[in-house]
Design an enzyme around this catalytic site. Structure first.
Site, mmCIF file in Angstrom:
data_model
loop_
_atom_site.group_PDB
_atom_site.id
_atom_site.type_symbol
_atom_site.label_atom_id
_atom_site.label_comp_id
_atom_site.label_asym_id
_atom_site.label_seq_id
_atom_site.Cartn_x
_atom_site.Cartn_y
_atom_site.Cartn_z
ATOM 1 N N ASP A 57 11.579 -8.227 -35.321
ATOM 2 C CA ASP A 57 13.012 -7.977 -35.241
ATOM 3 C C ASP A 57 13.225 -6.533 -35.694
ATOM 4 O OD1 ASP A 57 15.805 -8.524 -35.065
ATOM 5 O OD2 ASP A 57 15.855 -8.883 -37.227
ATOM 6 N N ASP A 65 16.788 -4.847 -36.964
ATOM 7 C CA ASP A 65 17.721 -4.694 -38.089
ATOM 8 C C ASP A 65 17.371 -5.674 -39.210
ATOM 9 O OD1 ASP A 65 19.211 -2.728 -36.691
ATOM 10 O OD2 ASP A 65 20.296 -4.299 -35.623
#
Length: 184
Positions: A17, A19
């Site tokens: 991922d 953020d």
């Protein structure tokens, strides 16, 4: 089970991922320009360790700020190009970046926890086997995405209590990306 039990070798793929994993998450906001992008501590070091363990390193990120009209795809691409430049200058590597600009309410197949980004990456990187992949993220949505795609999951959080609440979703937990890299 430990990470070593997985027997990770150069045929494996790491999905990350963005953020909250690579860069500091803006609470109730979006990274719209590179000026707002801040690497989390240890991330650049982790991204120099991962290439010796994984064949591919792929970022999968929901970016509904695009769908909300808060930024353009060109602005997002600019952030990603700057991010990649800094990672490469530090000696790290990211092989692909996939993002979903769709709003949550649209229910897009390409928005996590749905697995469209994983299938697109597998198509564009022949030889990627999702059963020989790890999804590392900081949200339950990332963990659901990983499990739905048939991956092993690494939850990145300083709070291990969620792993106890969701043992079927979370295979491993580390406080941050560099701790996971060192565990390999």
């Amino acid at each position: 089970m430990t990470l070593q039990d997985l027997k990770i070798d150069s045929t494996w793929t790491l999905f990350l991922d963005r953020d909250g994993v690579i860069n500091k998450r803006i609470v109730d906001g979006y990274v719209k320009t590179y000026d707002q992008f801040e690497f989390l501590p240890g991330v650049l070091d982790a991204l120099t360790i991962f290439p010796s363990h994984f064949n591919r390193i792929i970022v999968v990120s929901n970016q509904q700020g695009v769908g909300k009209g808060l930024m353009t795809i060109a602005q997002l691409d600019s952030v990603h190009q700057q991010m990649l430049k800094i990672i490469m200058e530090a000696g790290g590597r990211i092989d692909g970046i996939y993002f979903s600009p769709y709003l949550e309410k649209e229910g897009s197949f390409f928005r996590k926890p749905n697995i469209g980004m994983a299938l697109k990456a597998r198509k564009e990187f022949p030889g990627t086997r999702l059963r020989k992949s790890i999804m590392a993220g900081d949200s339950l949505s990332d963990m659901v995405f990983g499990k739905r795609a048939g991956m092993n999951t690494v939850f990145l959080s300083p709070d291990p209590s969620l792993a106890k609440k969701y043992p079927r979703l979370i295979d491993f937990i580390y406080p941050d990306l560099i701790s996971f890299a060192h565990a390999l």
